[in-house]
Scaffold this motif. Structure first.
Motif, PDB file in Angstrom:
ATOM      1  N   GLU A 116      43.029 -84.561 -23.611  1.00  0.00           N
ATOM      2  CA  GLU A 116      42.108 -85.802 -23.478  1.00  0.00           C
ATOM      3  C   GLU A 116      42.922 -86.691 -22.227  1.00  0.00           C
ATOM      4  OE1 GLU A 116      39.435 -86.767 -25.037  1.00  0.00           O
ATOM      5  OE2 GLU A 116      39.295 -84.784 -26.196  1.00  0.00           O
ATOM      6  N   GLY A 117      41.907 -87.609 -21.512  1.00  0.00           N
ATOM      7  CA  GLY A 117      42.463 -88.319 -20.329  1.00  0.00           C
ATOM      8  C   GLY A 117      41.641 -89.546 -20.188  1.00  0.00           C
ATOM      9  N   LEU A 118      41.788 -90.198 -19.280  1.00  0.00           N
ATOM     10  CA  LEU A 118      41.151 -91.278 -18.859  1.00  0.00           C
ATOM     11  C   LEU A 118      39.767 -90.760 -18.253  1.00  0.00           C
ATOM     12  CD1 LEU A 118      43.593 -93.239 -16.629  1.00  0.00           C
ATOM     13  CD2 LEU A 118      42.752 -93.860 -18.843  1.00  0.00           C
ATOM     14  N   SER A 119      38.745 -91.477 -18.384  1.00  0.00           N
ATOM     15  CA  SER A 119      37.405 -90.796 -17.909  1.00  0.00           C
ATOM     16  C   SER A 119      36.403 -92.240 -17.381  1.00  0.00           C
ATOM     17  CB  SER A 119      36.834 -90.359 -19.337  1.00  0.00           C
ATOM     18  OG  SER A 119      35.216 -89.791 -18.906  1.00  0.00           O
ATOM     19  N   HIS A 120      35.809 -91.580 -16.251  1.00  0.00           N
ATOM     20  CA  HIS A 120      34.877 -92.407 -15.725  1.00  0.00           C
ATOM     21  C   HIS A 120      33.923 -91.345 -14.579  1.00  0.00           C
ATOM     22  CE1 HIS A 120      37.343 -92.488 -12.336  1.00  0.00           C
ATOM     23  NE2 HIS A 120      36.229 -92.721 -11.237  1.00  0.00           N
ATOM     24  N   GLN A 121      32.814 -91.564 -14.223  1.00  0.00           N
ATOM     25  CA  GLN A 121      32.098 -90.710 -13.589  1.00  0.00           C
ATOM     26  C   GLN A 121      30.833 -91.525 -12.810  1.00  0.00           C
ATOM     27  OE1 GLN A 121      29.622 -88.822 -16.724  1.00  0.00           O
ATOM     28  NE2 GLN A 121      27.907 -89.615 -15.419  1.00  0.00           N
ATOM     29  N   LYS A 122      30.478 -91.064 -11.561  1.00  0.00           N
ATOM     30  CA  LYS A 122      29.246 -91.503 -10.994  1.00  0.00           C
ATOM     31  C   LYS A 122      27.929 -91.338 -11.711  1.00  0.00           C
ATOM     32  CE  LYS A 122      26.893 -90.700  -6.478  1.00  0.00           C
ATOM     33  NZ  LYS A 122      26.906 -89.868  -5.055  1.00  0.00           N
ATOM     34  N   PRO A 123      27.317 -92.520 -11.937  1.00  0.00           N
ATOM     35  CA  PRO A 123      25.983 -92.475 -12.675  1.00  0.00           C
ATOM     36  C   PRO A 123      25.176 -91.227 -12.155  1.00  0.00           C
ATOM     37  CG  PRO A 123      26.711 -94.682 -11.941  1.00  0.00           C
ATOM     38  CD  PRO A 123      27.533 -93.914 -11.272  1.00  0.00           C
ATOM     39  N   MET A 124      24.296 -90.676 -13.224  1.00  0.00           N
ATOM     40  CA  MET A 124      23.336 -89.897 -12.800  1.00  0.00           C
ATOM     41  C   MET A 124      22.304 -90.562 -11.989  1.00  0.00           C
ATOM     42  SD  MET A 124      21.265 -87.485 -15.532  1.00  0.00           S
ATOM     43  CE  MET A 124      19.987 -86.433 -15.127  1.00  0.00           C
ATOM     44  N   PRO A 125      21.733 -89.900 -10.984  1.00  0.00           N
ATOM     45  CA  PRO A 125      20.617 -90.680 -10.198  1.00  0.00           C
ATOM     46  C   PRO A 125      19.204 -90.662 -11.019  1.00  0.00           C
ATOM     47  CG  PRO A 125      21.096 -88.371  -9.471  1.00  0.00           C
ATOM     48  CD  PRO A 125      22.006 -88.738 -10.314  1.00  0.00           C
ATOM     49  N   PRO A 126      18.286 -91.469 -10.847  1.00  0.00           N
ATOM     50  CA  PRO A 126      16.869 -91.537 -11.302  1.00  0.00           C
ATOM     51  C   PRO A 126      16.397 -90.207 -11.280  1.00  0.00           C
ATOM     52  CG  PRO A 126      17.179 -93.423 -10.257  1.00  0.00           C
ATOM     53  CD  PRO A 126      18.323 -92.631  -9.640  1.00  0.00           C
ATOM     54  N   THR A 127      15.707 -89.631 -12.182  1.00  0.00           N
ATOM     55  CA  THR A 127      14.966 -88.281 -12.180  1.00  0.00           C
ATOM     56  C   THR A 127      14.078 -88.211 -13.145  1.00  0.00           C
ATOM     57  OG1 THR A 127      15.585 -85.885 -12.030  1.00  0.00           O
ATOM     58  CG2 THR A 127      16.714 -87.077 -13.649  1.00  0.00           C
TER      59      THR A 127
END
Length: 287
Positions: A116-127
């Motif tokens: 486990e660890g820190l978590s963030h991400q680039k949002p998914m684009p509209p599709t």
């Protein structure tokens, strides 16, 4: 049941399973995809399989590869794995693929035990929802009769959320979005999903860099080939569930095109990021 004239999923899954010759030495076969050369995604997936079976209990989190020479379809490919390091959390492997003693491909891959660890991400684009989109595979088969390009069955379904298909969008933009999923339910083995992902990741990726220039598959002036390919695996995924490949090309210059992709599952989780640079050389026609 799947339509064998459209999909060859079982064949490709067998193709990605290698014959063991000796400790850390494996042999793979090739299949025809309309070109006299070995498909780059095949060598990528087979190399990942060779490395992965030497790291039980750990999953690949990155691979970095170089395509050196075109592979010969008529010859088997031998894969030799070097166990570079096994640490407390990470394992490093290097794979060299050869034919007749010549290196055609090299790959370095890193594997990590789950944590486990820190978590963030680039949002998914509209599709759009993939269930509302037409299969690109059916369109490819239909267009093959017109002589645009020969049709070969593929292991997954592709559904393009843009004008065009996975090979060439029609709006002139250096970007496209394509949904992908295996038509067959796959086993739970993580390496099966990861090797099939690697295989599929080379489909139409580099063509994104041609879209702004109005160049399409089959252009007699075009010389195109993968030079390198990198994948970072962020989160677990399944190839028998829909994945969105959001691709773009930030640069083309010097006879090369660079393409990037962020891959999301249907819940909007970023599961992988890819980068590929390839040769996109235009040659003038001879009189």
């Amino acid at each position: 049941m799947i339509d064998p004239t459209l999909h060859n999923t079982e064949e490709i899954l067998r193709l990605l399973q290698l014959e063991q010759l000796d400790t850390d030495r494996y042999r793979g076969q090739s299949h025809f995809m309309g070109s006299p050369n070995v498909f780059g995604g095949q060598v990528l997936g087979q190399s990942l399989h060779a490395a992965g079976v030497t790291v039980p209990g750990r999953r690949v989190h990155s691979l970095h590869s170089l395509f050196i020479l075109p592979g010969n379809l008529k010859l088997p490919i031998e894969y030799e794995v070097e166990r570079v390091r096994d640490g407390g959390s990470f394992s490093t492997r290097r794979v060299v693929a050869t034919q007749e003693g010549k290196r055609i491909f090299v790959m370095s891959a890193s594997f990590q035990q789950e944590e486990e660890g820190l978590s963030h991400q680039k949002p998914m684009p509209p599709t759009r929802d993939p269930d509302t989109l037409e299969s690109s595979i059916v369109k490819w088969k239909q267009s093959a009769s017109s002589g645009r390009r020969p049709f070969q069955p593929v292991p997954v379904d592709f559904r393009a959320d843009h004008a065009g298909d996975i090979y060439d969008g029609h709006d002139g933009k250096p970007s496209k979005q394509v949904w992908t999923k295996s038509p067959l339910a796959l086993p739970d083995d993580a390496l099966t999903h990861e090797t099939l992902f690697a295989y599929v990741s080379d489909y139409g990726f580099l063509w994104t860099s041609l879209q702004p220039h109005g160049i399409r598959m089959g252009d007699p002036r075009l010389q195109i080939a993968s030079l390198d390919h990198t994948i970072w695996f962020h989160r677990p995924f399944r190839m028998d569930e829909w994945l969105l490949f959001a691709m773009d090309s930030p640069n083309a210059s010097g006879g090369r095109g660079l393409c990037l992709a962020h891959v999301y599952n249907r819940k909007g989780e970023l599961v992988a990021t890819m980068a590929q640079e390839g040769l996109i050389r235009l040659r003038e026609k001879r009189a």
